[in-house]
Design a protein around this motif. Structure first.
Motif, PDB file in Angstrom:
ATOM      1  N   VAL A   1       0.857  -1.191   0.000  1.00 42.13           N
ATOM      2  CA  VAL A   1       0.000   0.000   0.000  1.00 42.13           C
ATOM      3  C   VAL A   1       0.888   1.235   0.000  1.00 42.13           C
ATOM      4  CG1 VAL A   1      -1.771   1.304   1.231  1.00 42.13           C
ATOM      5  CG2 VAL A   1      -1.865  -1.204   1.215  1.00 42.13           C
ATOM      6  N   ARG A   2       0.577   2.193  -0.871  1.00 40.00           N
ATOM      7  CA  ARG A   2       1.349   3.437  -0.943  1.00 40.00           C
ATOM      8  C   ARG A   2       0.382   4.608  -1.055  1.00 40.00           C
ATOM      9  NH1 ARG A   2       1.075   1.079  -5.871  1.00 40.00           N
ATOM     10  NH2 ARG A   2       0.560   2.402  -7.677  1.00 40.00           N
ATOM     11  N   PHE A   3       0.896   5.809  -0.803  1.00 34.40           N
ATOM     12  CA  PHE A   3       0.096   7.011  -1.026  1.00 34.40           C
ATOM     13  C   PHE A   3       0.503   7.608  -2.363  1.00 34.40           C
ATOM     14  CE2 PHE A   3      -0.966  11.499  -0.763  1.00 34.40           C
ATOM     15  CZ  PHE A   3      -2.291  11.411  -0.356  1.00 34.40           C
ATOM     16  N   GLU A   4      -0.493   7.797  -3.239  1.00 37.25           N
ATOM     17  CA  GLU A   4      -0.191   8.262  -4.590  1.00 37.25           C
ATOM     18  C   GLU A   4      -1.371   9.046  -5.151  1.00 37.25           C
ATOM     19  OE1 GLU A   4       1.971   5.838  -7.891  1.00 37.25           O
ATOM     20  OE2 GLU A   4      -0.176   5.430  -8.126  1.00 37.25           O
ATOM     21  N   ASP A   5      -1.106  10.255  -5.642  1.00 37.03           N
ATOM     22  CA  ASP A   5      -2.127  11.072  -6.318  1.00 37.03           C
ATOM     23  C   ASP A   5      -3.393  11.216  -5.486  1.00 37.03           C
ATOM     24  OD1 ASP A   5      -0.416  11.341  -8.500  1.00 37.03           O
ATOM     25  OD2 ASP A   5      -1.229   9.560  -9.502  1.00 37.03           O
ATOM     26  N   GLY A   6      -3.203  11.536  -4.202  1.00 32.52           N
ATOM     27  CA  GLY A   6      -4.350  11.814  -3.347  1.00 32.52           C
ATOM     28  C   GLY A   6      -5.141  10.595  -2.919  1.00 32.52           C
ATOM     29  N   ALA A   7      -4.527   9.435  -2.917  1.00 39.02           N
ATOM     30  CA  ALA A   7      -5.248   8.220  -2.529  1.00 39.02           C
ATOM     31  C   ALA A   7      -4.295   7.204  -1.924  1.00 39.02           C
ATOM     32  CB  ALA A   7      -5.958   7.605  -3.735  1.00 39.02           C
ATOM     33  N   LEU A   8      -4.835   6.396  -1.027  1.00 42.70           N
ATOM     34  CA  LEU A   8      -4.141   5.185  -0.615  1.00 42.70           C
ATOM     35  C   LEU A   8      -4.369   4.148  -1.707  1.00 42.70           C
ATOM     36  CD1 LEU A   8      -5.067   4.893   3.174  1.00 42.70           C
ATOM     37  CD2 LEU A   8      -2.790   5.340   2.230  1.00 42.70           C
ATOM     38  N   VAL A   9      -3.297   3.618  -2.253  1.00 39.20           N
ATOM     39  CA  VAL A   9      -3.379   2.667  -3.360  1.00 39.20           C
ATOM     40  C   VAL A   9      -2.772   1.348  -2.907  1.00 39.20           C
ATOM     41  CG1 VAL A   9      -2.730   2.177  -5.743  1.00 39.20           C
ATOM     42  CG2 VAL A   9      -3.200   4.540  -5.026  1.00 39.20           C
ATOM     43  N   GLY A  10      -3.587   0.304  -2.936  1.00 40.23           N
ATOM     44  CA  GLY A  10      -3.113  -1.012  -2.555  1.00 40.23           C
ATOM     45  C   GLY A  10      -3.103  -1.955  -3.736  1.00 40.23           C
ATOM     46  N   GLU A  11      -2.048  -2.761  -3.844  1.00 42.06           N
ATOM     47  CA  GLU A  11      -1.941  -3.709  -4.942  1.00 42.06           C
ATOM     48  C   GLU A  11      -1.391  -5.038  -4.436  1.00 42.06           C
ATOM     49  OE1 GLU A  11      -1.053  -0.721  -8.729  1.00 42.06           O
ATOM     50  OE2 GLU A  11       0.613  -1.772  -7.752  1.00 42.06           O
ATOM     51  N   TYR A  12      -2.005  -6.122  -4.894  1.00 40.62           N
ATOM     52  CA  TYR A  12      -1.426  -7.439  -4.676  1.00 40.62           C
ATOM     53  C   TYR A  12      -0.371  -7.674  -5.749  1.00 40.62           C
ATOM     54  CZ  TYR A  12      -4.675  -8.942  -1.046  1.00 40.62           C
ATOM     55  OH  TYR A  12      -5.369  -9.074   0.136  1.00 40.62           O
ATOM     56  N   GLU A  13       0.760  -8.187  -5.329  1.00 39.74           N
ATOM     57  CA  GLU A  13       1.880  -8.361  -6.246  1.00 39.74           C
ATOM     58  C   GLU A  13       1.556  -9.331  -7.374  1.00 39.74           C
ATOM     59  OE1 GLU A  13       6.154 -10.581  -5.969  1.00 39.74           O
ATOM     60  OE2 GLU A  13       5.591  -9.281  -4.289  1.00 39.74           O
ATOM     61  N   ASP A  14       0.870 -10.417  -7.058  1.00 34.43           N
ATOM     62  CA  ASP A  14       0.616 -11.456  -8.051  1.00 34.43           C
ATOM     63  C   ASP A  14      -0.706 -12.122  -7.709  1.00 34.43           C
ATOM     64  OD1 ASP A  14       0.677 -13.377  -9.964  1.00 34.43           O
ATOM     65  OD2 ASP A  14       2.525 -14.337  -9.320  1.00 34.43           O
ATOM     66  N   GLY A  15      -1.771 -11.685  -8.336  1.00 33.03           N
ATOM     67  CA  GLY A  15      -3.076 -12.268  -8.045  1.00 33.03           C
ATOM     68  C   GLY A  15      -4.014 -11.274  -7.405  1.00 33.03           C
ATOM     69  N   VAL A  16      -5.045 -11.797  -6.803  1.00 38.50           N
ATOM     70  CA  VAL A  16      -6.078 -10.965  -6.200  1.00 38.50           C
ATOM     71  C   VAL A  16      -6.238 -11.358  -4.736  1.00 38.50           C
ATOM     72  CG1 VAL A  16      -7.294 -10.725  -8.386  1.00 38.50           C
ATOM     73  CG2 VAL A  16      -7.951 -12.553  -6.815  1.00 38.50           C
ATOM     74  N   GLY A  17      -6.930 -10.506  -3.996  1.00 46.09           N
ATOM     75  CA  GLY A  17      -7.180 -10.794  -2.595  1.00 46.09           C
ATOM     76  C   GLY A  17      -8.111  -9.769  -1.987  1.00 46.09           C
ATOM     77  N   PRO A  18      -8.575 -10.032  -0.779  1.00 49.49           N
ATOM     78  CA  PRO A  18      -9.524  -9.113  -0.133  1.00 49.49           C
ATOM     79  C   PRO A  18      -8.838  -7.899   0.479  1.00 49.49           C
ATOM     80  CG  PRO A  18      -9.124 -11.023   1.260  1.00 49.49           C
ATOM     81  CD  PRO A  18      -8.376 -11.265  -0.016  1.00 49.49           C
ATOM     82  N   TRP A  19      -9.566  -6.782   0.429  1.00 49.67           N
ATOM     83  CA  TRP A  19      -9.128  -5.524   1.026  1.00 49.67           C
ATOM     84  C   TRP A  19     -10.172  -5.050   2.022  1.00 49.67           C
ATOM     85  CZ3 TRP A  19      -4.386  -3.687  -0.102  1.00 49.67           C
ATOM     86  CH2 TRP A  19      -3.772  -4.117  -1.277  1.00 49.67           C
ATOM     87  N   VAL A  20      -9.750  -4.237   2.962  1.00 45.15           N
ATOM     88  CA  VAL A  20     -10.676  -3.626   3.894  1.00 45.15           C
ATOM     89  C   VAL A  20     -10.203  -2.204   4.179  1.00 45.15           C
ATOM     90  CG1 VAL A  20      -9.429  -4.479   5.920  1.00 45.15           C
ATOM     91  CG2 VAL A  20     -11.851  -3.887   6.123  1.00 45.15           C
ATOM     92  N   THR A  21     -11.141  -1.282   4.313  1.00 49.78           N
ATOM     93  CA  THR A  21     -10.825   0.072   4.752  1.00 49.78           C
ATOM     94  C   THR A  21     -11.505   0.319   6.084  1.00 49.78           C
ATOM     95  OG1 THR A  21     -12.708   1.006   3.545  1.00 49.78           O
ATOM     96  CG2 THR A  21     -10.587   0.932   2.405  1.00 49.78           C
ATOM     97  N   VAL A  22     -10.776   0.977   6.995  1.00 50.00           N
ATOM     98  CA  VAL A  22     -11.287   1.265   8.328  1.00 50.00           C
ATOM     99  C   VAL A  22     -10.948   2.707   8.661  1.00 50.00           C
ATOM    100  CG1 VAL A  22     -11.419   0.469  10.712  1.00 50.00           C
ATOM    101  CG2 VAL A  22     -10.707  -1.125   8.926  1.00 50.00           C
ATOM    102  N   THR A  23     -11.917   3.451   9.178  1.00 49.89           N
ATOM    103  CA  THR A  23     -11.708   4.844   9.567  1.00 49.89           C
ATOM    104  C   THR A  23     -12.243   5.061  10.968  1.00 49.89           C
ATOM    105  OG1 THR A  23     -11.879   5.642   7.288  1.00 49.89           O
ATOM    106  CG2 THR A  23     -12.238   7.251   9.025  1.00 49.89           C
ATOM    107  N   GLY A  24     -11.522   5.858  11.768  1.00 50.26           N
ATOM    108  CA  GLY A  24     -11.957   6.153  13.125  1.00 50.26           C
ATOM    109  C   GLY A  24     -10.781   6.531  13.989  1.00 50.26           C
TER     110      GLY A  24
END
Length: 466
Positions: A91-114
């Motif tokens: 996960v990195r910060f880029e162009d005004g957004a948190l951007v997450g990427e799986y290196e090879d394949g897909v997977g679940p993501w979650v966002t939490v705020t508080g």
């Protein structure tokens, strides 16, 4: 609090403002903590030591980023976290957004705020739900490394076992130095009666017998490399993949996607389970997730986890597996505990890798992992060292907060007062409450770790917070 959970190779969360970014290192020893938006990613070692101390795909990144998760602190003190629930993500910060990427394949993501503590606690619990949770009980450990280093012997271990009669250690663990060579997991001449003898002595006291191994690496001059060169992971050019530099030279990664490598490792662990060990510290195991020309193509996070699961199958569900130098997110659910910082040397910061400063900073910033996996901040010192008495006390406090009280202090290096302090740390059920990011209440006493972040290479003057 919990945002939308998605599954895919990538995920983006727009961020309108933030004052700091939570940088999460790839494995146990990697730099971890809050950084300013324009602050380059921190490195914990010099150019030579970076080999093996960071994810090779991101070791030269300059923008803030994190392995598996990234979080931002907003101006109002709230936090937004984007986290993967599987391994092999960045996960990195880029162009005004948190951007997450799986290196090879897909997977679940979650966002939490508080609120910060609630956000990280929620993410840790989601990780445990998704990947499993092991451990969960306080650990009280004596390990040989920071007293005897590679000079550990059978007789020294016998003295430790006898000298701590009546002390409430759960585990006595033999660390590096017992083996013939890295990769050759047979006892050297310092253990003339073999490893079962000392395991039996430890177990006769009612404690678990622990053993250190680095199963995914081998030295070039080891018998393993000589006899089984096909087990070594190679680059596209056919050269061995160098996993790092230690023990006087480079060490090589094994190809853990090979069935014969896994069979070899299974034999090693079967031998020591039969010898009476049921606590294993596995070190330098990020090597199982390094890129290379694997025999079986798969995401490197999967290669690592599958190899660790094979070891778990061999040692059984009741053995305790402690990961060190280990990818954090990928280890949850297979290991009971994990080191959450680099080595704690008996100095504050002398420019070397093993120093208390780096260890404290990383460990404090990873205590949120406790709902998902036991957190080992490395040892506390109760004997007199080059550290101030206040810093030694903070290391002891950190162990209590983490629920993982470990030391390497031999009984003959402790005076009567130090022995009483150690026994109290092992016996006393401290009431621990986190008050803020860096402050805790331990019973009626408050401790603050903010000075550790501000001090740099100069040992801080610790003051009681209450």
């Amino acid at each position: 609090m919990t945002g939308v959970q998605t599954t895919g190779p990538s995920c983006q969360v727009p961020i309108s403002d933030f004052v700091s970014f939570y940088e999460h290192g790839w494995h146990s020893w990697c730099a971890t903590g809050w950084v300013a938006p324009d602050e380059p990613r921190r490195q914990i070692a010099d150019e030579r030591d970076r080999l093996g101390h960071d994810d090779p795909l991101h070791s030269y990144d300059t923008a803030p980023g994190g392995s598996g998760l990234g979080a931002v602190e907003h101006a109002d003190g709230s936090v937004t976290l984007l986290g993967a629930l599987g391994g092999g993500a960045w996960v990195r910060f880029e162009d005004g957004a948190l951007v997450g990427e799986y290196e090879d394949g897909v997977g679940p993501w979650v966002t939490v705020t508080g609120g910060e503590r609630e956000v990280f606690d929620r993410y840790a619990r989601l990780l445990a739900e998704h990947q499993g949770r092991r451990g969960g009980r306080p650990v009280r450990l004596w390990a040989s490394w920071y007293s005897y280093y590679e000079d550990v012997t059978e007789q020294l271990m016998r003295n430790v076992v006898a000298g701590f009669d009546g002390f409430d250690f759960d585990v006595i663990q033999i660390d590096d130095g017992w083996e013939e060579a890295i990769g050759d997991w047979v006892p050297n001449d310092s253990f003339p009666n073999g490893m079962a003898d000392i395991a039996g002595r430890i177990r006769s006291t009612g404690r678990r017998a622990g053993l250190w191994l680095a199963p995914f690496i081998a030295m070039p001059n080891s018998q393993l490399v000589s006899d089984r060169p096909e087990l070594v992971l190679r680059t596209t050019g056919g050269d061995p993949v160098v996993a790092g530099v230690n023990w006087g030279g480079p060490y090589w990664a094994l190809d853990v996607t090979r069935e014969d490598t896994l069979e070899y490792l299974a034999g090693v662990f079967e031998r020591y389970v039969a010898a009476g060990y049921d606590f294993f510290k596995l070190d330098f195991i990020y090597a199982g997730a390094l890129p290379g020309e694997h025999a079986t193509h798969m995401p490197r996070a999967d290669a690592y986890r599958l190899a660790c699961q094979r070891i778990r199958e061999v040692v059984g569900p009741d053995s305790y597996l402690l990961a060190c130098g280990a990818p954090i997110i990928e280890s949850i659910g297979v290991f009971d505990g994990i080191r959450v910082g680099p080595d704690v040397g008996p100095v504050w910061d002398d420019g070397t890798y093993a120093a208390a400063h780096r260890a404290v900073v990383a460990a404090v910033h990873r205590l949120w992992l406790r709902p998902a996996i036991d957190t080992d901040p490395d040892v506390a010192y109760f004997r007199t060292t080059g550290l101030s008495s206040q810093t030694s006390r903070r290391l002891q406090d950190l162990a209590v907060i983490a629920g993982f009280v470990g030391t390497s202090d031999p009984p003959d290096r402790l005076d009567d007062s130090q022995r009483r302090t150690l026994q109290r740390a092992l016996q006393h059920a401290t009431d621990v409450k986190q008050l803020s990011r860096y402050r805790w209440r331990l019973d009626e006493r408050e401790v603050d770790y903010a000075p550790a972040l501000e001090a740099g290479r100069v040992e801080p003057l610790w003051e009681e917070a209450g």
